[in-house]
Design an enzyme around this catalytic site. Sequence first.
Site, PDB file in Angstrom:
ATOM      1  N   SER A  12       0.841  -1.196   0.000  1.00 42.93           N
ATOM      2  CA  SER A  12       0.000   0.000   0.000  1.00 42.93           C
ATOM      3  C   SER A  12       0.876   1.246   0.000  1.00 42.93           C
ATOM      4  O   SER A  12       1.673   1.447   0.920  1.00 42.93           O
ATOM      5  CB  SER A  12      -0.886   0.014   1.242  1.00 42.93           C
ATOM      6  OG  SER A  12      -1.437   1.305   1.392  1.00 42.93           O
ATOM      7  N   HIS A  35      -1.246  -1.269  -4.249  1.00 41.14           N
ATOM      8  CA  HIS A  35      -2.511  -0.930  -3.595  1.00 41.14           C
ATOM      9  C   HIS A  35      -2.562   0.585  -3.385  1.00 41.14           C
ATOM     10  O   HIS A  35      -1.684   1.170  -2.747  1.00 41.14           O
ATOM     11  CB  HIS A  35      -2.587  -1.669  -2.257  1.00 41.14           C
ATOM     12  CG  HIS A  35      -3.885  -1.525  -1.541  1.00 41.14           C
ATOM     13  ND1 HIS A  35      -4.998  -2.285  -1.848  1.00 41.14           N
ATOM     14  CD2 HIS A  35      -4.245  -0.723  -0.504  1.00 41.14           C
ATOM     15  CE1 HIS A  35      -5.992  -1.950  -1.033  1.00 41.14           C
ATOM     16  NE2 HIS A  35      -5.563  -1.002  -0.207  1.00 41.14           N
ATOM     17  N   ASP A  37      -4.703   3.641  -1.941  1.00 39.72           N
ATOM     18  CA  ASP A  37      -5.775   3.998  -1.008  1.00 39.72           C
ATOM     19  C   ASP A  37      -6.284   5.407  -1.279  1.00 39.72           C
ATOM     20  O   ASP A  37      -5.608   6.386  -0.966  1.00 39.72           O
ATOM     21  CB  ASP A  37      -5.255   3.919   0.436  1.00 39.72           C
ATOM     22  CG  ASP A  37      -5.080   2.487   0.904  1.00 39.72           C
ATOM     23  OD1 ASP A  37      -6.037   1.702   0.790  1.00 39.72           O
ATOM     24  OD2 ASP A  37      -3.984   2.156   1.397  1.00 39.72           O
ATOM     25  N   MET A  39      -8.808   8.209  -0.221  1.00 38.05           N
ATOM     26  CA  MET A  39      -9.641   8.586   0.940  1.00 38.05           C
ATOM     27  C   MET A  39     -10.139  10.014   0.759  1.00 38.05           C
ATOM     28  O   MET A  39      -9.385  10.878   0.302  1.00 38.05           O
ATOM     29  CB  MET A  39      -8.817   8.515   2.228  1.00 38.05           C
ATOM     30  CG  MET A  39      -8.173   7.168   2.471  1.00 38.05           C
ATOM     31  SD  MET A  39      -7.403   7.150   4.099  1.00 38.05           S
ATOM     32  CE  MET A  39      -6.511   5.593   4.037  1.00 38.05           C
ATOM     33  N   HIS A  68      -8.229   1.042  -3.959  1.00 38.54           N
ATOM     34  CA  HIS A  68      -9.146   0.843  -2.828  1.00 38.54           C
ATOM     35  C   HIS A  68      -9.789   2.186  -2.519  1.00 38.54           C
ATOM     36  O   HIS A  68      -9.136   3.091  -1.991  1.00 38.54           O
ATOM     37  CB  HIS A  68      -8.349   0.306  -1.629  1.00 38.54           C
ATOM     38  CG  HIS A  68      -9.145   0.151  -0.378  1.00 38.54           C
ATOM     39  ND1 HIS A  68      -8.565  -0.040   0.852  1.00 38.54           N
ATOM     40  CD2 HIS A  68     -10.494   0.132  -0.150  1.00 38.54           C
ATOM     41  CE1 HIS A  68      -9.513  -0.145   1.770  1.00 38.54           C
ATOM     42  NE2 HIS A  68     -10.690  -0.046   1.192  1.00 38.54           N
ATOM     43  N   MET A  70     -11.930   4.493  -0.464  1.00 40.22           N
ATOM     44  CA  MET A  70     -12.600   4.748   0.820  1.00 40.22           C
ATOM     45  C   MET A  70     -13.272   6.107   0.685  1.00 40.22           C
ATOM     46  O   MET A  70     -12.857   7.100   1.302  1.00 40.22           O
ATOM     47  CB  MET A  70     -11.572   4.706   1.954  1.00 40.22           C
ATOM     48  CG  MET A  70     -11.159   3.280   2.295  1.00 40.22           C
ATOM     49  SD  MET A  70      -9.567   3.205   3.132  1.00 40.22           S
ATOM     50  CE  MET A  70      -8.502   3.302   1.706  1.00 40.22           C
ATOM     51  N   MET A 139     -11.792  -5.969   5.466  1.00 39.92           N
ATOM     52  CA  MET A 139     -10.922  -5.057   6.213  1.00 39.92           C
ATOM     53  C   MET A 139     -10.569  -5.685   7.565  1.00 39.92           C
ATOM     54  O   MET A 139     -11.458  -6.118   8.306  1.00 39.92           O
ATOM     55  CB  MET A 139     -11.621  -3.715   6.452  1.00 39.92           C
ATOM     56  CG  MET A 139     -11.813  -2.847   5.218  1.00 39.92           C
ATOM     57  SD  MET A 139     -10.298  -2.411   4.323  1.00 39.92           S
ATOM     58  CE  MET A 139      -9.334  -1.563   5.584  1.00 39.92           C
ATOM     59  N   ASP A 177      -6.759  -6.440   4.314  1.00 35.25           N
ATOM     60  CA  ASP A 177      -6.086  -5.138   4.340  1.00 35.25           C
ATOM     61  C   ASP A 177      -6.129  -4.594   5.753  1.00 35.25           C
ATOM     62  O   ASP A 177      -7.212  -4.396   6.314  1.00 35.25           O
ATOM     63  CB  ASP A 177      -6.819  -4.207   3.352  1.00 35.25           C
ATOM     64  CG  ASP A 177      -6.192  -2.825   3.251  1.00 35.25           C
ATOM     65  OD1 ASP A 177      -5.113  -2.602   3.827  1.00 35.25           O
ATOM     66  OD2 ASP A 177      -6.802  -1.965   2.569  1.00 35.25           O
TER      67      ASP A 177
END
Length: 231
Positions: A12, A35, A37, A39, A68, A70, A139, A177
């Site tokens: 990540s 990965h 992330d 957000m 991913h 979020m 998660m 994750d």
Amino acid sequence: MTLPDAPRINPSILSADFVNMQRDLERIAGADLVHVDVMDNHFVPNLTFGPQMVERVQATSPLPLDVHLMISDADRWAPGYAELGAASVTFHLEAAREPVALARRLRQIGARAGVAVKPDTPVEQIFDDLGEFDQILVMTVEPGFGGQSFRDDMMPKLRALKREASRRGAATWLQVDGGISVDTIAIAAEAGADTFVAGSAVFGADDIDARIDQLRALAAQHAHPAASLES
Ligand code: DX5
Ligand code: ZN
């Protein structure tokens, strides 16, 4: 696009140095997917980056992207990440109004469609639609931050998913994750995970290549695809 076989180690970049991203992407070239992330400071209490940054990571990374999301209102924003060329786009079940329609749209664009569940979200509600998803992300921390402790109380969810996928003959990837390290990866592998996100465990290592190999070897050694059928 041919993607690597299991077990897959996806570092990540939340734990990378954001102003040395190209260097850090090259450092993890021995892994499987990168990965990413995303957000929005709304779905989770943290903010990372959006499509412009992901587009540059896509252009620079030697590895395919495992995005991913979020973010709230996934129905609206997720397709844009597939259009950037990400190999995989995972949205949160809690943030989508029409998860099946969204997954179909992602596949239509050419990405693998993933759905993620937070620790308090049961997985049974996606069983009937399992075939609509290429990846389920369980998660193992509350989403939002790297460096948290692995929650082994999430393992029953993985076992249930593995059992259900096997029963249906579905080739769905099962991803974990949060808190994945040399101390915890075996637990997740034994429960049925085949795709492992690791942020601090990879970027915190002195020898990143060796750490990735060590994580992959541990996951392979502890993968018992049929074990969950007996539980
Ligand atoms: C947390 C992110 C994770 C995070 C994992 O919300 O989704 O991908 O980077 O970090 P570690 O491996 O340090 O727990
Ligand atoms: Zn993540």
